[in-house]
Design a protein around this motif. Structure first.
Motif, PDB file in Angstrom:
ATOM      1  N   GLY A  13       0.796  -1.228   0.000  1.00 30.04           N
ATOM      2  CA  GLY A  13       0.000   0.000   0.000  1.00 30.04           C
ATOM      3  C   GLY A  13       0.825   1.273   0.000  1.00 30.04           C
ATOM      4  N   THR A  14       2.072   1.198   0.417  1.00 36.77           N
ATOM      5  CA  THR A  14       2.902   2.405   0.453  1.00 36.77           C
ATOM      6  C   THR A  14       3.799   2.542  -0.783  1.00 36.77           C
ATOM      7  OG1 THR A  14       4.670   1.266   1.626  1.00 36.77           O
ATOM      8  CG2 THR A  14       3.021   2.351   2.986  1.00 36.77           C
ATOM      9  N   LEU A  15       3.747   1.572  -1.684  1.00 30.85           N
ATOM     10  CA  LEU A  15       4.615   1.645  -2.872  1.00 30.85           C
ATOM     11  C   LEU A  15       4.138   2.727  -3.845  1.00 30.85           C
ATOM     12  CD1 LEU A  15       4.943  -2.172  -3.733  1.00 30.85           C
ATOM     13  CD2 LEU A  15       6.703  -0.717  -2.694  1.00 30.85           C
ATOM     14  N   PRO A  16       5.072   3.370  -4.567  1.00 34.24           N
ATOM     15  CA  PRO A  16       4.686   4.258  -5.662  1.00 34.24           C
ATOM     16  C   PRO A  16       3.883   3.467  -6.699  1.00 34.24           C
ATOM     17  CG  PRO A  16       7.065   4.360  -5.257  1.00 34.24           C
ATOM     18  CD  PRO A  16       6.529   3.247  -4.426  1.00 34.24           C
ATOM     19  N   SER A  17       2.956   4.134  -7.407  1.00 34.85           N
ATOM     20  CA  SER A  17       1.994   3.390  -8.227  1.00 34.85           C
ATOM     21  C   SER A  17       2.639   2.519  -9.302  1.00 34.85           C
ATOM     22  CB  SER A  17       0.955   4.328  -8.834  1.00 34.85           C
ATOM     23  OG  SER A  17       1.580   5.325  -9.590  1.00 34.85           O
ATOM     24  N   ARG A  18       3.735   2.995  -9.918  1.00 36.54           N
ATOM     25  CA  ARG A  18       4.347   2.175 -10.966  1.00 36.54           C
ATOM     26  C   ARG A  18       4.909   0.863 -10.405  1.00 36.54           C
ATOM     27  NH1 ARG A  18       7.053   4.478 -15.376  1.00 36.54           N
ATOM     28  NH2 ARG A  18       9.032   4.241 -14.344  1.00 36.54           N
ATOM     29  N   GLN A  19       5.549   0.953  -9.241  1.00 36.05           N
ATOM     30  CA  GLN A  19       6.063  -0.264  -8.598  1.00 36.05           C
ATOM     31  C   GLN A  19       4.912  -1.171  -8.170  1.00 36.05           C
ATOM     32  OE1 GLN A  19       8.926   0.208  -5.400  1.00 36.05           O
ATOM     33  NE2 GLN A  19       9.795   2.013  -6.363  1.00 36.05           N
TER      34      GLN A  19
ATOM     35  N   LEU B 147      11.552  -1.842 -11.523  1.00 38.29           N
ATOM     36  CA  LEU B 147      10.378  -1.535 -10.699  1.00 38.29           C
ATOM     37  C   LEU B 147      10.004  -2.736  -9.836  1.00 38.29           C
ATOM     38  CD1 LEU B 147       8.250   0.322 -13.415  1.00 38.29           C
ATOM     39  CD2 LEU B 147       9.262   1.372 -11.384  1.00 38.29           C
ATOM     40  N   LEU B 148      10.027  -3.924 -10.444  1.00 38.01           N
ATOM     41  CA  LEU B 148       9.669  -5.143  -9.712  1.00 38.01           C
ATOM     42  C   LEU B 148      10.652  -5.397  -8.577  1.00 38.01           C
ATOM     43  CD1 LEU B 148       7.935  -7.701  -9.425  1.00 38.01           C
ATOM     44  CD2 LEU B 148       9.428  -8.805 -11.113  1.00 38.01           C
ATOM     45  N   HIS B 149      11.934  -5.226  -8.866  1.00 39.60           N
ATOM     46  CA  HIS B 149      12.940  -5.504  -7.840  1.00 39.60           C
ATOM     47  C   HIS B 149      12.817  -4.535  -6.667  1.00 39.60           C
ATOM     48  CE1 HIS B 149      16.490  -7.392  -6.224  1.00 39.60           C
ATOM     49  NE2 HIS B 149      16.983  -6.181  -5.963  1.00 39.60           N
TER      50      HIS B 149
ATOM     51  N   ALA C 217       1.926  -1.388  -9.443  1.00 38.82           N
ATOM     52  CA  ALA C 217       1.288  -2.019 -10.600  1.00 38.82           C
ATOM     53  C   ALA C 217       2.092  -3.247 -11.043  1.00 38.82           C
ATOM     54  CB  ALA C 217       1.160  -1.016 -11.739  1.00 38.82           C
ATOM     55  N   VAL C 218       3.417  -3.120 -11.086  1.00 35.95           N
ATOM     56  CA  VAL C 218       4.242  -4.238 -11.557  1.00 35.95           C
ATOM     57  C   VAL C 218       4.198  -5.412 -10.583  1.00 35.95           C
ATOM     58  CG1 VAL C 218       6.574  -4.989 -12.154  1.00 35.95           C
ATOM     59  CG2 VAL C 218       5.775  -2.765 -12.923  1.00 35.95           C
ATOM     60  N   ILE C 219       4.340  -5.141  -9.296  1.00 34.87           N
ATOM     61  CA  ILE C 219       4.356  -6.254  -8.324  1.00 34.87           C
ATOM     62  C   ILE C 219       2.967  -6.910  -8.240  1.00 34.87           C
ATOM     63  CG2 ILE C 219       3.788  -5.078  -6.138  1.00 34.87           C
ATOM     64  CD1 ILE C 219       6.094  -6.641  -4.841  1.00 34.87           C
ATOM     65  N   THR C 220       1.926  -6.124  -8.450  1.00 38.60           N
ATOM     66  CA  THR C 220       0.569  -6.681  -8.461  1.00 38.60           C
ATOM     67  C   THR C 220       0.415  -7.685  -9.596  1.00 38.60           C
ATOM     68  OG1 THR C 220      -0.390  -4.677  -7.490  1.00 38.60           O
ATOM     69  CG2 THR C 220      -1.887  -6.107  -8.707  1.00 38.60           C
ATOM     70  N   LEU C 221       0.844  -7.272 -10.787  1.00 39.36           N
ATOM     71  CA  LEU C 221       0.666  -8.153 -11.947  1.00 39.36           C
ATOM     72  C   LEU C 221       1.612  -9.349 -11.899  1.00 39.36           C
ATOM     73  CD1 LEU C 221       0.166  -5.465 -14.738  1.00 39.36           C
ATOM     74  CD2 LEU C 221      -1.527  -7.132 -13.942  1.00 39.36           C
ATOM     75  N   ARG C 222       2.874  -9.116 -11.579  1.00 39.35           N
ATOM     76  CA  ARG C 222       3.845 -10.205 -11.614  1.00 39.35           C
ATOM     77  C   ARG C 222       3.660 -11.189 -10.451  1.00 39.35           C
ATOM     78  NH1 ARG C 222       8.781 -10.200 -14.172  1.00 39.35           N
ATOM     79  NH2 ARG C 222       8.744 -12.335 -13.385  1.00 39.35           N
ATOM     80  N   ASP C 223       3.650 -10.668  -9.231  1.00 38.51           N
ATOM     81  CA  ASP C 223       3.703 -11.565  -8.072  1.00 38.51           C
ATOM     82  C   ASP C 223       2.343 -11.903  -7.473  1.00 38.51           C
ATOM     83  OD1 ASP C 223       6.393 -11.645  -8.406  1.00 38.51           O
ATOM     84  OD2 ASP C 223       6.858 -10.225  -6.803  1.00 38.51           O
ATOM     85  N   MET C 224       1.410 -10.950  -7.489  1.00 39.90           N
ATOM     86  CA  MET C 224       0.108 -11.250  -6.915  1.00 39.90           C
ATOM     87  C   MET C 224      -0.774 -11.972  -7.932  1.00 39.90           C
ATOM     88  SD  MET C 224      -0.001  -7.635  -4.889  1.00 39.90           S
ATOM     89  CE  MET C 224      -1.678  -7.548  -4.288  1.00 39.90           C
ATOM     90  N   GLU C 225      -0.696 -11.568  -9.198  1.00 44.92           N
ATOM     91  CA  GLU C 225      -1.523 -12.200 -10.228  1.00 44.92           C
ATOM     92  C   GLU C 225      -0.779 -13.290 -11.017  1.00 44.92           C
ATOM     93  OE1 GLU C 225      -4.801 -11.720 -10.655  1.00 44.92           O
ATOM     94  OE2 GLU C 225      -4.680 -10.469  -8.876  1.00 44.92           O
ATOM     95  N   GLY C 226       0.541 -13.291 -10.939  1.00 42.95           N
ATOM     96  CA  GLY C 226       1.302 -14.347 -11.597  1.00 42.95           C
ATOM     97  C   GLY C 226       1.455 -14.208 -13.112  1.00 42.95           C
ATOM     98  N   TYR C 227       1.350 -12.975 -13.646  1.00 47.66           N
ATOM     99  CA  TYR C 227       1.506 -12.781 -15.083  1.00 47.66           C
ATOM    100  C   TYR C 227       2.987 -12.748 -15.464  1.00 47.66           C
ATOM    101  CZ  TYR C 227      -3.446 -11.432 -15.168  1.00 47.66           C
ATOM    102  OH  TYR C 227      -4.821 -11.413 -15.064  1.00 47.66           O
TER     103      TYR C 227
END
Ligand code: ZN
Lengths: 203, 79
Positions: A144-150, A181-183, A152-162
């Motif tokens: 929740g405290t991450l900048p939006s670009r980071q 951004l992901l790192h 968005a990437v962690i949401t798609l890659r790690d939470m959604e598995g894309y």
């Protein structure tokens, strides 16, 4: 090796794009309901990267689906349907996020909907059961405290598995930028957990 | 490779995006540095945990509003 593994956000017997698109164009409501139920959770999480409340994210997802209903006749199949839908979502969410940051200071929304970054209707379903409540809360806090670009990437890659290719296409970023951004996002979440465990003397 | 460099490359390693000269250095460092091996383990555990977060869905009202919109648009289009 990972070929046969079903990852979150993927269903093995999900119909291929041409079948889905034909169904949507012919007004097959079951096909639309399938898409709604399959993709909306991930879309809500991604929208939340750009807007300040869960209610706002829900409106973004609603507006996205309305746009999809109107525009599916013009879908050309140059990307996958999911990528196309997610790109509409990202544009909608960004516009709304910019409008929010111009008009309402985030702090002044507090009185109405102090929803912070908690998932409002997390039903504690089977997906959440594996993760201890405490760890879950810490991770959600950190995300929740991450900048939006980071975020968005962690949401798609790690939470959604894309995969990284699809994420680059959805967010219109280069593979190198995506990885940076992901790192940063992963390291921030890990650091937040580590600070907590260090304080407790835990693992 | 030092510990800071190692920490910066974990995501690239996991995405199989390290070049052929960095990859063996990364693995060599992990083999000899307990601190970084531990960091690597906690980093991947964090990724696993992120994949297990529960995701709330659309409210029933929004869902039914969208199904109605789909039905109406389809009816208009077929007229
Ligand atoms: Zn080291």
């Amino acid at each position: 090796m990972s070929e046969g593994v079903v990852r979150l956000g993927e269903v093995t017997d999900f119909p291929p794009d041409p079948v889905i698109v034909a169904g949507l164009r012919s007004g097959d409501e079951a096909v639309f309901a399938l898409l709604l139920d399959e993709w909306s959770r991930g879309m809500l999480r991604l929208a939340r990267s750009y807007v300040s409340t869960a209610a706002s994210a829900e409106e973004v997802v609603q507006d996205t689906w309305l746009a999809v209903i109107r525009a599916v006749g013009a879908f050309e199949g140059r990307s996958s349907l999911r990528t196309w839908v997610y790109r509409i979502l990202v544009n909608t969410a960004r516009r709304r996020g910019e409008r929010e940051s111009r008009t309402i200071p985030v702090s002044s929304v507090g009185g109405e909907r102090p929803d912070g970054d908690r998932p409002e209707r997390a039903e504690g379903g089977p997906e959440g059961a594996a993760l201890a409540g405490e760890v879950r809360e810490l991770i959600e806090q950190a995300v929740g405290t991450l900048p939006s670009r980071q975020r968005a990437v962690i949401t798609l890659r790690d939470m959604e598995g894309y995969g990284s290719d699809e994420v680059c296409e959805i967010l219109s970023i280069s593979p190198a930028n995506q990885r940076v951004l992901l790192h940063r996002a992963r390291a921030a979440v890990r650091d937040h957990l580590a600070a907590y465990y260090d304080g407790k003397g835990g693992p | 490779m030092n510990c800071d460099e190692f920490a910066e490359l974990v995501t690239a390693f996991l995405d199989d995006a390290l070049d052929s000269s960095s990859r063996p250095l990364f693995l060599d460092h992990m083999a000899v540095c307990g601190g970084c091996a531990g960091y690597y383990g906690r980093f991947t555990a964090t990724i696993t945990a992120l994949g297990e977060l529960p995701a709330p869905g659309l409210s029933p009202q929004t869902r039914s509003r969208l199904l109605t919109a789909f039905r109406e648009t389809s009816a208009e289009n077929s007229e």
